[in-house]
Design a protein around this motif. Structure first.
Motif, short mmCIF file in Angstrom:
data_model
loop_
_atom_site.label_atom_id
_atom_site.label_comp_id
_atom_site.label_asym_id
_atom_site.label_seq_id
_atom_site.Cartn_x
_atom_site.Cartn_y
_atom_site.Cartn_z
N GLY A 73 6.16 -3.83 -6.25
CA GLY A 73 5.85 -2.94 -7.36
C GLY A 73 5.99 -1.48 -6.98
N GLY A 74 6.05 -1.21 -5.68
CA GLY A 74 6.25 0.16 -5.20
C GLY A 74 5.10 1.08 -5.52
N PRO A 75 5.30 2.37 -5.27
CA PRO A 75 4.22 3.34 -5.46
C PRO A 75 3.83 3.54 -6.92
CG PRO A 75 6.24 4.44 -4.78
CD PRO A 75 6.49 2.97 -4.69
N ALA A 76 4.73 3.25 -7.85
CA ALA A 76 4.42 3.45 -9.27
C ALA A 76 3.47 2.39 -9.81
CB ALA A 76 5.70 3.46 -10.10
N ASN A 77 3.54 1.17 -9.26
CA ASN A 77 2.73 0.08 -9.77
C ASN A 77 2.49 -0.97 -8.68
OD1 ASN A 77 1.30 -1.35 -11.67
ND2 ASN A 77 3.10 -2.28 -12.61
N PRO A 78 1.79 -0.59 -7.59
CA PRO A 78 1.60 -1.55 -6.50
C PRO A 78 0.90 -2.82 -6.96
CG PRO A 78 0.29 0.45 -6.13
CD PRO A 78 1.11 0.66 -7.35
N CYS A 79 1.49 -3.94 -6.58
CA CYS A 79 0.94 -5.26 -6.90
C CYS A 79 0.74 -5.44 -8.41
CB CYS A 79 -0.35 -5.53 -6.14
SG CYS A 79 -0.12 -5.49 -4.34
N ALA A 80 1.57 -4.77 -9.18
CA ALA A 80 1.52 -4.84 -10.65
C ALA A 80 0.11 -4.53 -11.17
CB ALA A 80 2.00 -6.21 -11.15
N GLY A 81 -0.65 -3.75 -10.39
CA GLY A 81 -1.99 -3.36 -10.82
C GLY A 81 -3.02 -4.47 -10.66
N HIS A 82 -2.62 -5.59 -10.04
CA HIS A 82 -3.53 -6.73 -9.87
C HIS A 82 -3.59 -7.11 -8.40
CE1 HIS A 82 -3.44 -7.25 -14.21
NE2 HIS A 82 -2.13 -7.19 -14.14
N GLY A 83 -4.55 -6.62 -7.71
CA GLY A 83 -4.70 -6.98 -6.31
C GLY A 83 -4.59 -5.80 -5.38
N HIS A 84 -4.50 -6.13 -4.11
CA HIS A 84 -4.49 -5.13 -3.05
C HIS A 84 -3.30 -5.41 -2.15
CE1 HIS A 84 -6.06 -2.44 0.01
NE2 HIS A 84 -5.87 -3.39 0.89
N CYS A 85 -2.60 -4.37 -1.77
CA CYS A 85 -1.48 -4.51 -0.86
C CYS A 85 -1.97 -4.51 0.58
CB CYS A 85 -0.48 -3.38 -1.09
SG CYS A 85 0.99 -3.52 -0.05
N ASP A 86 -1.66 -5.58 1.29
CA ASP A 86 -2.09 -5.72 2.68
C ASP A 86 -0.87 -6.10 3.51
OD1 ASP A 86 -3.80 -5.85 4.88
OD2 ASP A 86 -4.22 -7.98 4.54
N HIS A 87 -0.45 -5.19 4.38
CA HIS A 87 0.72 -5.40 5.23
C HIS A 87 1.97 -5.72 4.43
CE1 HIS A 87 -2.63 -5.67 7.98
NE2 HIS A 87 -1.80 -5.40 8.97
N GLY A 88 2.12 -5.07 3.27
CA GLY A 88 3.31 -5.23 2.46
C GLY A 88 3.30 -6.43 1.53
N ARG A 89 2.19 -7.15 1.48
CA ARG A 89 2.05 -8.31 0.60
C ARG A 89 0.84 -8.12 -0.30
NH1 ARG A 89 3.17 -13.73 3.93
NH2 ARG A 89 5.17 -13.90 2.90
N CYS A 90 0.90 -8.66 -1.48
CA CYS A 90 -0.22 -8.53 -2.43
C CYS A 90 -1.21 -9.68 -2.25
CB CYS A 90 0.31 -8.54 -3.86
SG CYS A 90 1.31 -7.08 -4.24
N THR A 91 -2.48 -9.32 -2.28
CA THR A 91 -3.55 -10.31 -2.31
C THR A 91 -4.39 -10.04 -3.52
OG1 THR A 91 -4.93 -8.94 -0.88
CG2 THR A 91 -3.62 -10.65 0.20
N CYS A 92 -4.79 -11.10 -4.19
CA CYS A 92 -5.57 -10.95 -5.43
C CYS A 92 -7.05 -11.07 -5.16
CB CYS A 92 -5.15 -12.01 -6.44
SG CYS A 92 -3.42 -11.82 -6.93
#
Length: 92
Positions: A73-92
């Protein structure tokens, strides 16, 4: 006078700062950089002081020790606004 070596004191003489990109005792350690040499890969801020960790605090949308990992989702919308980015991967 702040009583410190003001060449290493911050603007308020309240602590010891290091030159840009350096940290640790004697400012002997370097903050994480990209392959190109950009501090925190140009996507974060390094805590650079004598008594700091020298770790990068990444801007939204980036992760990793040197902020080189782009989150989905990049800086504009990391993890589509759902979750947390951890080491380049999204966790919900």
């Amino acid at each position: 006078s702040c009583g410190l070596d003001c060449s290493l004191a911050d603007e308020n003489c309240t602590g010891l700062a290091c030159p840009h990109g350096r940290w640790g005792l004697g400012c002997s350690s370097q903050c994480p950089t990209s392959v190109e040499g950009d501090l925190c890969s140009g996507h974060g801020t390094c805590y650079a002081a004598v008594d700091s960790s020298g770790r990068c605090s990444c801007t939204d949308g980036y992760a990793g020790a040197s902020c080189a990992l782009r989150c989905p989702g990049g800086p504009a919308n990391p993890c589509a606004g759902h979750g947390h980015c951890d080491h380049g991967r999204c966790t919900c």
